[in-house]
Design a protein around this motif. Structure first.
Motif, mmCIF file in Angstrom:
data_model
loop_
_atom_site.group_PDB
_atom_site.id
_atom_site.type_symbol
_atom_site.label_atom_id
_atom_site.label_comp_id
_atom_site.label_asym_id
_atom_site.label_seq_id
_atom_site.Cartn_x
_atom_site.Cartn_y
_atom_site.Cartn_z
ATOM 1 N N LEU A 1 0.829 -1.204 0.000
ATOM 2 C CA LEU A 1 0.000 0.000 0.000
ATOM 3 C C LEU A 1 0.866 1.258 0.000
ATOM 4 C CD1 LEU A 1 -2.766 1.242 -0.097
ATOM 5 C CD2 LEU A 1 -2.948 0.925 2.382
ATOM 6 N N LYS A 2 1.954 1.243 0.737
ATOM 7 C CA LYS A 2 2.879 2.384 0.723
ATOM 8 C C LYS A 2 3.392 2.639 -0.692
ATOM 9 C CE LYS A 2 4.664 1.874 5.427
ATOM 10 N NZ LYS A 2 5.847 1.514 6.238
ATOM 11 N N GLU A 3 3.744 1.568 -1.399
ATOM 12 C CA GLU A 3 4.241 1.704 -2.777
ATOM 13 C C GLU A 3 3.157 2.229 -3.714
ATOM 14 O OE1 GLU A 3 7.274 1.440 -4.211
ATOM 15 O OE2 GLU A 3 8.030 1.271 -2.165
ATOM 16 N N ARG A 4 1.940 1.719 -3.558
ATOM 17 C CA ARG A 4 0.840 2.206 -4.405
ATOM 18 C C ARG A 4 0.572 3.682 -4.164
ATOM 19 N NH1 ARG A 4 -4.271 -1.793 -4.816
ATOM 20 N NH2 ARG A 4 -5.043 -0.054 -6.063
ATOM 21 N N LEU A 5 0.616 4.088 -2.906
ATOM 22 C CA LEU A 5 0.391 5.498 -2.591
ATOM 23 C C LEU A 5 1.526 6.369 -3.125
ATOM 24 C CD1 LEU A 5 -1.066 5.019 0.983
ATOM 25 C CD2 LEU A 5 -2.266 6.076 -0.948
ATOM 26 N N LEU B 1 -7.873 3.120 -3.947
ATOM 27 C CA LEU B 1 -7.132 3.428 -2.725
ATOM 28 C C LEU B 1 -8.076 3.896 -1.620
ATOM 29 C CD1 LEU B 1 -4.063 5.240 -4.318
ATOM 30 C CD2 LEU B 1 -4.026 3.040 -3.111
ATOM 31 N N LEU B 2 -9.045 4.701 -1.976
ATOM 32 C CA LEU B 2 -10.026 5.177 -1.005
ATOM 33 C C LEU B 2 -10.812 4.010 -0.406
ATOM 34 C CD1 LEU B 2 -11.259 7.617 0.400
ATOM 35 C CD2 LEU B 2 -12.737 7.936 -1.584
ATOM 36 N N LYS B 3 -11.214 3.058 -1.233
ATOM 37 C CA LYS B 3 -11.931 1.880 -0.736
ATOM 38 C C LYS B 3 -11.068 1.062 0.221
ATOM 39 C CE LYS B 3 -14.915 1.327 -4.755
ATOM 40 N NZ LYS B 3 -15.198 0.525 -5.956
ATOM 41 N N ILE B 4 -9.795 0.912 -0.107
ATOM 42 C CA ILE B 4 -8.878 0.156 0.756
ATOM 43 C C ILE B 4 -8.760 0.838 2.118
ATOM 44 C CG2 ILE B 4 -6.446 -0.487 1.089
ATOM 45 C CD1 ILE B 4 -6.363 -0.831 -2.048
ATOM 46 N N ILE B 5 -8.610 2.145 2.107
ATOM 47 C CA ILE B 5 -8.464 2.890 3.367
ATOM 48 C C ILE B 5 -9.750 2.817 4.179
ATOM 49 C CG2 ILE B 5 -8.139 5.202 4.354
ATOM 50 C CD1 ILE B 5 -5.543 3.771 3.326
ATOM 51 N N VAL B 6 -10.896 2.958 3.538
ATOM 52 C CA VAL B 6 -12.172 2.881 4.261
ATOM 53 C C VAL B 6 -12.335 1.501 4.889
ATOM 54 C CG1 VAL B 6 -14.684 2.884 3.970
ATOM 55 C CG2 VAL B 6 -13.319 4.730 2.982
ATOM 56 N N ARG B 7 -11.962 0.450 4.152
ATOM 57 C CA ARG B 7 -12.038 -0.901 4.729
ATOM 58 C C ARG B 7 -11.098 -1.031 5.929
ATOM 59 N NH1 ARG B 7 -12.251 -2.754 -0.843
ATOM 60 N NH2 ARG B 7 -10.042 -3.251 -0.692
ATOM 61 N N SER B 8 -9.931 -0.422 5.838
ATOM 62 C CA SER B 8 -8.993 -0.454 6.965
ATOM 63 C C SER B 8 -9.553 0.283 8.171
ATOM 64 C CB SER B 8 -7.652 0.163 6.565
ATOM 65 O OG SER B 8 -7.017 -0.616 5.597
ATOM 66 N N ILE B 9 -10.219 1.402 7.931
ATOM 67 C CA ILE B 9 -10.845 2.166 9.017
ATOM 68 C C ILE B 9 -11.915 1.317 9.697
ATOM 69 C CG2 ILE B 9 -12.371 4.131 9.513
ATOM 70 C CD1 ILE B 9 -10.716 5.703 7.360
ATOM 71 N N GLU C 1 -8.019 9.166 4.278
ATOM 72 C CA GLU C 1 -9.332 9.123 3.624
ATOM 73 C C GLU C 1 -9.742 10.517 3.146
ATOM 74 O OE1 GLU C 1 -13.914 7.739 4.649
ATOM 75 O OE2 GLU C 1 -12.614 8.404 6.284
ATOM 76 N N GLU C 2 -9.607 11.519 3.998
ATOM 77 C CA GLU C 2 -9.994 12.884 3.638
ATOM 78 C C GLU C 2 -9.188 13.407 2.457
ATOM 79 O OE1 GLU C 2 -9.648 15.298 7.138
ATOM 80 O OE2 GLU C 2 -11.144 14.125 8.216
ATOM 81 N N GLU C 3 -7.903 13.139 2.449
ATOM 82 C CA GLU C 3 -7.049 13.637 1.363
ATOM 83 C C GLU C 3 -7.350 12.929 0.042
ATOM 84 O OE1 GLU C 3 -5.263 16.301 1.462
ATOM 85 O OE2 GLU C 3 -5.329 16.624 3.612
ATOM 86 N N LEU C 4 -7.626 11.637 0.090
ATOM 87 C CA LEU C 4 -8.004 10.931 -1.133
ATOM 88 C C LEU C 4 -9.345 11.427 -1.660
ATOM 89 C CD1 LEU C 4 -6.842 7.308 -0.275
ATOM 90 C CD2 LEU C 4 -5.926 8.770 -2.100
ATOM 91 N N ASP C 5 -10.269 11.727 -0.757
ATOM 92 C CA ASP C 5 -11.555 12.267 -1.176
ATOM 93 C C ASP C 5 -11.370 13.638 -1.817
ATOM 94 O OD1 ASP C 5 -14.541 12.128 -1.221
ATOM 95 O OD2 ASP C 5 -14.312 13.901 0.048
ATOM 96 N N GLU C 6 -10.516 14.458 -1.233
ATOM 97 C CA GLU C 6 -10.255 15.777 -1.815
ATOM 98 C C GLU C 6 -9.591 15.637 -3.191
ATOM 99 O OE1 GLU C 6 -7.682 19.834 -1.129
ATOM 100 O OE2 GLU C 6 -8.204 18.662 0.648
ATOM 101 N N VAL D 1 -1.598 18.640 -5.972
ATOM 102 C CA VAL D 1 -0.305 18.124 -5.512
ATOM 103 C C VAL D 1 -0.336 17.944 -4.003
ATOM 104 C CG1 VAL D 1 2.133 18.727 -5.173
ATOM 105 C CG2 VAL D 1 1.116 18.901 -7.435
ATOM 106 N N ARG D 2 -0.907 18.904 -3.296
ATOM 107 C CA ARG D 2 -0.986 18.799 -1.842
ATOM 108 C C ARG D 2 -1.855 17.614 -1.419
ATOM 109 N NH1 ARG D 2 -4.241 19.198 1.650
ATOM 110 N NH2 ARG D 2 -5.850 20.146 0.379
ATOM 111 N N SER D 3 -3.070 17.536 -1.986
ATOM 112 C CA SER D 3 -3.988 16.472 -1.560
ATOM 113 C C SER D 3 -3.591 15.102 -2.103
ATOM 114 C CB SER D 3 -5.429 16.803 -1.969
ATOM 115 O OG SER D 3 -5.595 16.737 -3.376
ATOM 116 N N GLY D 4 -2.946 15.057 -3.251
ATOM 117 C CA GLY D 4 -2.606 13.783 -3.868
ATOM 118 C C GLY D 4 -1.301 13.164 -3.384
ATOM 119 N N THR D 5 -0.462 13.975 -2.756
ATOM 120 C CA THR D 5 0.790 13.430 -2.232
ATOM 121 C C THR D 5 0.726 13.150 -0.734
ATOM 122 O OG1 THR D 5 1.722 15.648 -1.936
ATOM 123 C CG2 THR D 5 2.211 14.517 -4.024
ATOM 124 N N SER D 6 -0.159 13.806 -0.037
ATOM 125 C CA SER D 6 -0.213 13.619 1.414
ATOM 126 C C SER D 6 -0.757 12.260 1.865
ATOM 127 C CB SER D 6 -0.993 14.753 2.081
ATOM 128 O OG SER D 6 -2.343 14.682 1.757
#
Length: 126
Positions: free
Chosen positions: A6-10, A102-110, A68-73, A38-43
């Motif tokens: 997941l770190k590599e995908r991000l 990626l957002l789905k993966i993070i939501v499932r992790s949450i 999750e918030e940054e991926l949504d943004e 750039v801010r929301s997509g790299t964070s």
């Protein structure tokens, strides 16, 4: 999903966002949106790395929520770019699909972390 994968995908996602931002028009709106995406997509990658170093499950969960918030943004800015016509919608389809995955993966992790916390603490975590 394995944390390292997941770190590599991000990281790969962030690099794609940077390349997209660099391709946006050099107009006032293009520059403004480039800075935002750039801010929301790299964070998310940086925040996920921080989550993996979390000192507690609650800390981990809070950092995952930031991801999750940054991926949504980022999804918002990708949609803005396509609706504005700055980049052809077809050229962004794969990047938008990766953002959604990626957002789905993070939501499932949450959800999993909340369940684990509920089971271990016997209280409702929201």
């Amino acid at each position: 999903m394995d944390a390292q994968v997941l770190k590599e995908r991000l990281m790969d996602f962030a690099l794609r966002i940077i390349r997209l931002a660099d391709s946006l028009p050099a107009t006032a709106s293009g520059k403004a949106i480039a800075r935002q995406i750039v801010r929301s997509g790299t964070s998310p990658g940086a925040n996920y790395r921080a989550a993996c170093l979390g000192k507690s499950e609650k800390d981990f969960l809070n950092k995952l929520k930031m991801v999750e918030e940054e991926l949504d943004e980022t999804a918002y800015w990708l949609e803005m770019i396509t609706r504005s016509g700055m980049v052809d919608k077809r050229l962004l389809a794969d990047l938008q699909a990766e953002n959604n995955e990626l957002l789905k993966i993070i939501v499932r992790s949450i959800i999993t972390t909340k369940k684990r916390m509920n089971n271990s603490q016997g209280e409702n975590v929201e």
